[in-house]
Design a protein around this motif. Structure first.
Motif, PDB file in Angstrom:
ATOM      1  N   GLY A   1      -9.281  -7.767   6.449  1.00 35.95           N
ATOM      2  CA  GLY A   1      -8.486  -6.832   5.516  1.00 35.95           C
ATOM      3  C   GLY A   1      -7.763  -5.907   6.402  1.00 35.95           C
ATOM      4  N   LEU A   2      -8.208  -5.125   6.856  1.00 36.21           N
ATOM      5  CA  LEU A   2      -6.986  -4.033   6.839  1.00 36.21           C
ATOM      6  C   LEU A   2      -8.601  -2.719   7.216  1.00 36.21           C
ATOM      7  N   ASP A   3      -8.318  -2.402   8.539  1.00 36.28           N
ATOM      8  CA  ASP A   3      -8.706  -0.824   9.142  1.00 36.28           C
ATOM      9  C   ASP A   3      -7.498  -0.212   9.332  1.00 36.28           C
ATOM     10  N   VAL A   4      -8.243   0.875   9.169  1.00 39.10           N
ATOM     11  CA  VAL A   4      -7.083   2.441   9.707  1.00 39.10           C
ATOM     12  C   VAL A   4      -8.212   3.390  10.473  1.00 39.10           C
ATOM     13  N   TYR A   5      -7.629   3.580  11.812  1.00 37.55           N
ATOM     14  CA  TYR A   5      -8.536   4.233  13.226  1.00 37.55           C
ATOM     15  C   TYR A   5      -7.465   5.445  13.456  1.00 37.55           C
TER      16      TYR A   5
ATOM     17  N   PHE B   1       0.824  -1.229  -0.176  1.00 38.11           N
ATOM     18  CA  PHE B   1       0.020  -0.281   0.223  1.00 38.11           C
ATOM     19  C   PHE B   1       1.208   1.621  -0.063  1.00 38.11           C
ATOM     20  N   ASP B   2       0.287   2.438  -1.105  1.00 35.90           N
ATOM     21  CA  ASP B   2       1.125   4.022  -0.853  1.00 35.90           C
ATOM     22  C   ASP B   2       0.389   4.275   0.523  1.00 35.90           C
ATOM     23  N   VAL B   3       1.194   4.593   1.388  1.00 35.16           N
ATOM     24  CA  VAL B   3       0.826   5.377   2.387  1.00 35.16           C
ATOM     25  C   VAL B   3       1.350   7.047   2.337  1.00 35.16           C
ATOM     26  N   SER B   4       1.127   7.178   1.871  1.00 33.69           N
ATOM     27  CA  SER B   4       1.973   8.527   1.767  1.00 33.69           C
ATOM     28  C   SER B   4       0.362   9.777   2.227  1.00 33.69           C
ATOM     29  N   ASP B   5      -0.538   9.213   1.907  1.00 31.53           N
ATOM     30  CA  ASP B   5      -1.795   9.652   3.013  1.00 31.53           C
ATOM     31  C   ASP B   5      -2.077   8.472   3.773  1.00 31.53           C
ATOM     32  N   PRO B   6      -1.505   8.483   4.763  1.00 35.49           N
ATOM     33  CA  PRO B   6      -1.889   7.462   5.820  1.00 35.49           C
ATOM     34  C   PRO B   6      -2.776   6.843   5.762  1.00 35.49           C
ATOM     35  N   VAL B   7      -4.346   8.036   6.287  1.00 38.25           N
ATOM     36  CA  VAL B   7      -5.519   8.317   6.258  1.00 38.25           C
ATOM     37  C   VAL B   7      -6.216   7.504   5.011  1.00 38.25           C
TER      38      VAL B   7
ATOM     39  N   GLY C   1      -7.423  16.233  18.918  1.00 36.59           N
ATOM     40  CA  GLY C   1      -8.600  14.815  18.994  1.00 36.59           C
ATOM     41  C   GLY C   1      -8.377  13.835  18.111  1.00 36.59           C
ATOM     42  N   ALA C   2      -9.727  13.319  17.806  1.00 37.94           N
ATOM     43  CA  ALA C   2      -9.426  12.077  16.564  1.00 37.94           C
ATOM     44  C   ALA C   2      -9.196  12.752  14.905  1.00 37.94           C
ATOM     45  N   LEU C   3      -9.136  13.563  14.699  1.00 39.35           N
ATOM     46  CA  LEU C   3      -8.366  14.165  13.261  1.00 39.35           C
ATOM     47  C   LEU C   3      -7.274  13.228  12.913  1.00 39.35           C
ATOM     48  N   PRO C   4      -6.780  13.450  12.085  1.00 40.14           N
ATOM     49  CA  PRO C   4      -5.759  13.320  11.548  1.00 40.14           C
ATOM     50  C   PRO C   4      -4.330  14.378  12.402  1.00 40.14           C
ATOM     51  N   SER C   5      -3.237  13.544  12.682  1.00 39.25           N
ATOM     52  CA  SER C   5      -2.449  14.455  12.905  1.00 39.25           C
ATOM     53  C   SER C   5      -0.720  14.938  12.612  1.00 39.25           C
ATOM     54  N   VAL C   6      -1.624  14.114  11.142  1.00 41.43           N
ATOM     55  CA  VAL C   6      -0.133  13.967  10.447  1.00 41.43           C
ATOM     56  C   VAL C   6      -0.508  14.724   8.958  1.00 41.43           C
ATOM     57  N   GLU C   7       0.233  15.908   8.306  1.00 39.55           N
ATOM     58  CA  GLU C   7       0.628  16.296   6.607  1.00 39.55           C
ATOM     59  C   GLU C   7       1.250  15.250   5.881  1.00 39.55           C
TER      60      GLU C   7
ATOM     61  N   GLY D   1       9.777  11.268   2.604  1.00 34.79           N
ATOM     62  CA  GLY D   1       9.074   9.750   2.280  1.00 34.79           C
ATOM     63  C   GLY D   1      10.462   9.021   3.081  1.00 34.79           C
ATOM     64  N   VAL D   2      10.502   9.883   4.166  1.00 38.22           N
ATOM     65  CA  VAL D   2      11.636   8.884   5.358  1.00 38.22           C
ATOM     66  C   VAL D   2      10.833   8.685   6.576  1.00 38.22           C
ATOM     67  N   ALA D   3      10.461   7.418   6.883  1.00 35.96           N
ATOM     68  CA  ALA D   3      10.122   7.527   8.749  1.00 35.96           C
ATOM     69  C   ALA D   3      10.568   8.307   9.249  1.00 35.96           C
ATOM     70  N   THR D   4      10.078   8.982  10.092  1.00 35.98           N
ATOM     71  CA  THR D   4      10.589   9.684  11.453  1.00 35.98           C
ATOM     72  C   THR D   4      10.627   9.038  12.676  1.00 35.98           C
ATOM     73  N   SER D   5      11.044   9.087  13.642  1.00 37.25           N
ATOM     74  CA  SER D   5      10.756   8.585  14.997  1.00 37.25           C
ATOM     75  C   SER D   5       9.578   8.791  16.069  1.00 37.25           C
ATOM     76  N   ARG D   6       8.399   9.809  15.080  1.00 42.23           N
ATOM     77  CA  ARG D   6       7.444  10.441  15.207  1.00 42.23           C
ATOM     78  C   ARG D   6       6.615   9.445  14.270  1.00 42.23           C
ATOM     79  N   ARG D   7       5.631   9.480  15.378  1.00 39.71           N
ATOM     80  CA  ARG D   7       4.182   7.972  14.883  1.00 39.71           C
ATOM     81  C   ARG D   7       3.298   9.456  15.160  1.00 39.71           C
ATOM     82  N   THR D   8       2.040   8.538  14.298  1.00 42.53           N
ATOM     83  CA  THR D   8       0.735   9.725  13.806  1.00 42.53           C
ATOM     84  C   THR D   8      -0.113   9.277  14.707  1.00 42.53           C
ATOM     85  N   ASN D   9      -1.460   9.616  14.935  1.00 42.67           N
ATOM     86  CA  ASN D   9      -2.620   9.244  15.724  1.00 42.67           C
ATOM     87  C   ASN D   9      -2.826   8.278  15.109  1.00 42.67           C
ATOM     88  N   ILE D  10      -2.500   8.108  13.872  1.00 44.33           N
ATOM     89  CA  ILE D  10      -3.052   6.253  13.343  1.00 44.33           C
ATOM     90  C   ILE D  10      -2.547   5.639  13.491  1.00 44.33           C
TER      91      ILE D  10
END
Length: 513
Positions: A457-461, A90-96, A471-477, A439-448
């Motif tokens: 299969g795959l669910d995204v929360y 999966f391309d996760v450029s947009d992780p949501v 809140g429950a909104l995506p924390s990453v650009e 496009g390189v992963a950092t040590s930080r994590r999204t809230n996803i």
């Protein structure tokens, strides 16, 4: 809908044949029947209830694979997911909103932990790959001559090249002397060596594991620990007991090996000379007499030690001190959700090899979390998990769904939230990383959270994480798409496979939980 090519049909045919060849092991615990019933319910359009806490929001659903596990690449925004009948990228450029870009039909039982590795080989080229650990069988188009003997359970490590995410393919294979139920890179960003789950098949009662030299990805080899003895000799590990399970490497160069014998920490900064420095001892050993505190009724499944670089011996247990080991205990044969397999915290007092170096702090079963619903008569053991820097662990609890556990006080883990579907079985849960502009992963994590489900299969929360203020909104650009890696796209989503062959055995020289 993905086309049923002749190669794909051949692979699915191998899946259908496997129960006949493997005899009684094929229907252990009725897993195949259960999975088929759940898949049929989905195919029939049955309304499946979804229940979640107010701080968790469903963002995306990607049906198609009988999901087992997954991993995020480091140097490019892609997620590689392993199922029973394929490997999907999966391309996760947009992780949501992950987008399927490539898939390799691959019949396997059971690639319990998809592990990603990569290595920069020149200024312009990075080799990216995923590893399939083969317990009983694996076959893929163009590679059918490598169908393993499903009776003997030949062990193998399969290297799947995902450098071009639209064209995942088998690059190489190497046989193993010990169980490859899971295989883990020692350094995922520069993966030259990997360790197997291990077992006691070489010497009953004496646990061992394999070390793979991956410096030549076209010709990987198992390292011989004792060249003076004829044949390839694996390495010793007391964590194995009668069966090993997973190596998890922390950021300080230490790896924790989990298994029937509990959790053992090794210094792996020299990966060809791993050195044991701490263990859970009798408290974590399911095979040792006197182990009656129920911290390991079957196996220690996997682990993580946050902030490992901050470790100081004999300091109070806290995530900040790098001395808390998080562990899931799996006991999938127990249908009682109050005892079926817990999420645990342990205090790592010392890394000097002394007795009593790791002691238990607390544990919570699914029933202890107080979430709804608690499944009755279903698998509800803790399974794969991942930890957010805020101290929230995302844990797959099989029929108990995706559970979020606050471990900021390691002596008192408590529920932070949950998401659960009826007729579902969550095997893996992990936090999506933050990718930088390159496009390189950092040590930080999204809230996803990515939740890998055997049926769905795959669910995204999206989760309301403490302290991020969104809140429950995506924390990453959305990261910049890495167009150079995408010469083409594979369109569409795959249907849930008609034959799901998840099989489990409690004690055998093959798959564990």
């Amino acid at each position: 809908m993905r086309l049923a090519t002749p190669a794909r049909l051949a692979v699915i045919g191998l899946l259908a044949l496997a129960p006949v060849l493997t005899g009684t092991a094929a229907h252990a615990h009725g897993d195949r029947d259960r999975a088929e019933r759940m898949a049929e319910a989905y195919d029939a359009g049955l309304a499946v209830p979804f229940v979640a806490s107010p701080n968790v929001r469903l963002a995306a659903v990607r049906p198609g694979s009988a999901g087992i596990s997954g991993c995020f690449l480091h140097s490019a925004p892609y997620f590689v997911m392993s199922g029973l009948d394929d490997v999907t990228v999966f391309d996760v450029s947009d992780p949501v909103s992950p987008r399927e870009v490539g898939s390799m039909p691959s019949a396997q039982f059971e690639n319990e932990a998809m592990n990603c590795g990569e290595r920069k080989v020149s200024r312009t080229r990075t080799d990216r790959f995923a590893m399939i650990g083969v317990d009983l069988y694996q076959a893929s188009p163009g590679d059918l001559e490598h169908v393993n003997d499903p009776v003997t359970g030949d062990y193998e490590l399969v290297i799947v090249d995902v450098s071009d995410p639209t064209d995942p393919h088998v690059r190489s294979r190497v046989p193993s002397t010990t169980s490859t139920h899971t295989v883990s890179c020692i350094d995922g960003t520069d993966c030259r060596y990997a360790y197997s789950a291990g077992d006691d098949s070489q010497v009953p009662g004496q646990g061992s594991f394999s070390v793979f030299d991956l410096r030549d990805l076209d010709r990987p080899v198992e390292v011989d620990s004792d060249p003076a003895t004829p044949g390839t000799q694996p390495f010793r590990s007391d964590a194995v007991g009668w069966g090993g399970h997973k190596w998890n490497v922390d950021d300080a160069g230490y790896a924790t090996h989990t298994g029937a014998g509990g959790s053992y920490v090794y210094d792996v900064r020299d990966p060809l000379h791993p050195r044991e420095v701490a263990s859970t001892g009798a408290a974590g050993d399911s095979a040792r007499d006197g182990a009656v505190n129920h911290y390991n009724d079957f196996i220690h499944h996997n682990s993580f030690r946050p902030n490992a670089r901050e470790f100081r011996p004999d300091t109070p247990p806290s995530l900040a001190n790098g001395n808390v080991l998080l562990v899931t205990e799996e006991d999938y044969e127990d249908p009682d959700c109050s005892t079926a397999g817990s999420f645990q915290t342990w205090h790592v007092k010392r890394l000097d090899g002394s007795e009593g170096s790791i002691v238990p702090l607390a544990k919570v079963e699914l029933a202890d979390l107080g979430t709804y619903p608690v499944p009755a008569g279903a698998f509800c053991s803790a399974h794969w998990f991942d930890v957010h820097p805020s101290g929230i662990a995302a844990v797959g609890f099989y029929g108990g769904g995706t559970q979020l556990i606050d471990v900021t006080d390691p002596t008192r883990p408590v529920s932070h939230g949950f998401a659960s579907w009826g007729a579902s079985e969550v095997w893996d849960a992990m936090w999506a990383p933050v990718y930088d502009r390159k496009g390189v992963a950092t040590s930080r994590r999204t809230n996803i959270v990515y939740s890998v489900d055997l049926v769905r299969g795959l669910d995204v929360y999206v989760v309301d994480v403490p302290g991020d203020g969104v809140g429950a909104l995506p924390s990453v650009e959305v990261a910049t798409p890495t167009a150079s890696l995408l010469p083409g796209l594979v369109l569409g989503t795959s249907a849930v496979t008609a034959v799901l062959l998840h099989r489990r055995r409690r004690y055998a020289p093959g798959p564990l939980g």
